[in-house]
Design a protein around this motif. Structure first.
Motif, mmCIF file in Angstrom:
data_model
loop_
_atom_site.group_PDB
_atom_site.id
_atom_site.type_symbol
_atom_site.label_atom_id
_atom_site.label_comp_id
_atom_site.label_asym_id
_atom_site.label_seq_id
_atom_site.Cartn_x
_atom_site.Cartn_y
_atom_site.Cartn_z
ATOM 1 N N HIS A 18 0.816 -1.405 0.089
ATOM 2 C CA HIS A 18 0.031 0.010 -0.108
ATOM 3 C C HIS A 18 0.903 1.217 0.165
ATOM 4 O O HIS A 18 0.477 2.205 -0.796
ATOM 5 C CB HIS A 18 -1.052 -0.016 1.235
ATOM 6 N N ASP A 19 1.877 1.395 0.773
ATOM 7 C CA ASP A 19 2.709 2.623 1.077
ATOM 8 C C ASP A 19 3.483 2.591 -0.168
ATOM 9 O O ASP A 19 3.654 3.993 -0.659
ATOM 10 C CB ASP A 19 3.438 2.764 2.116
ATOM 11 N N ALA A 20 4.040 1.577 -0.787
ATOM 12 C CA ALA A 20 4.822 1.748 -1.991
ATOM 13 C C ALA A 20 3.874 2.303 -3.243
ATOM 14 O O ALA A 20 4.526 3.104 -3.896
ATOM 15 C CB ALA A 20 5.428 0.325 -2.377
ATOM 16 N N ARG A 21 2.712 1.783 -3.063
ATOM 17 C CA ARG A 21 1.791 2.395 -4.218
ATOM 18 C C ARG A 21 1.798 3.910 -4.296
ATOM 19 O O ARG A 21 1.774 4.472 -5.401
ATOM 20 C CB ARG A 21 0.415 1.651 -4.107
ATOM 21 N N HIS A 22 1.417 4.405 -3.125
ATOM 22 C CA HIS A 22 1.293 5.910 -3.168
ATOM 23 C C HIS A 22 2.699 6.325 -3.315
ATOM 24 O O HIS A 22 2.677 7.658 -3.968
ATOM 25 C CB HIS A 22 0.781 6.265 -1.645
ATOM 26 N N PHE A 23 3.784 5.944 -2.971
ATOM 27 C CA PHE A 23 5.083 6.395 -3.217
ATOM 28 C C PHE A 23 5.450 6.487 -4.645
ATOM 29 O O PHE A 23 5.826 7.460 -5.074
ATOM 30 C CB PHE A 23 6.205 5.638 -2.511
#
Length: 71
Positions: free
Chosen positions: A60-65
């Motif tokens: 999830h966080d990698a997607r936003h990054f």
């Protein structure tokens, strides 16, 4: 007078046959597409692995990054 000499050992390029190069290209493309799917496309609701495997939440966080919207 100083003379400049060539290095003692010259490196030779790796030469791959066309069939082996194509195999590497296809394999790399398949791995890249799988990574792209899991990071950029998999939303959990229509996941390839069903709702028990939440790959979306894992990355999830990698997607936003990386700039993929997911909400």
């Amino acid at each position: 007078m100083s003379s400049m000499s060539a290095p003692a050992s010259l490196s030779t390029p790796v030469v791959l046959p066309a069939a082996k190069a194509a195999l590497w290209l296809v394999g790399t493309a398949l791995i890249a597409l799988a990574v792209y799917y899991f990071i950029g496309v998999d939303q959990g609701a229509y996941s390839v692995f069903g709702n028990d495997m939440h790959v979306h939440e894992f990355v999830h966080d990698a997607r936003h990054f990386l700039g993929f919207p997911c909400h």
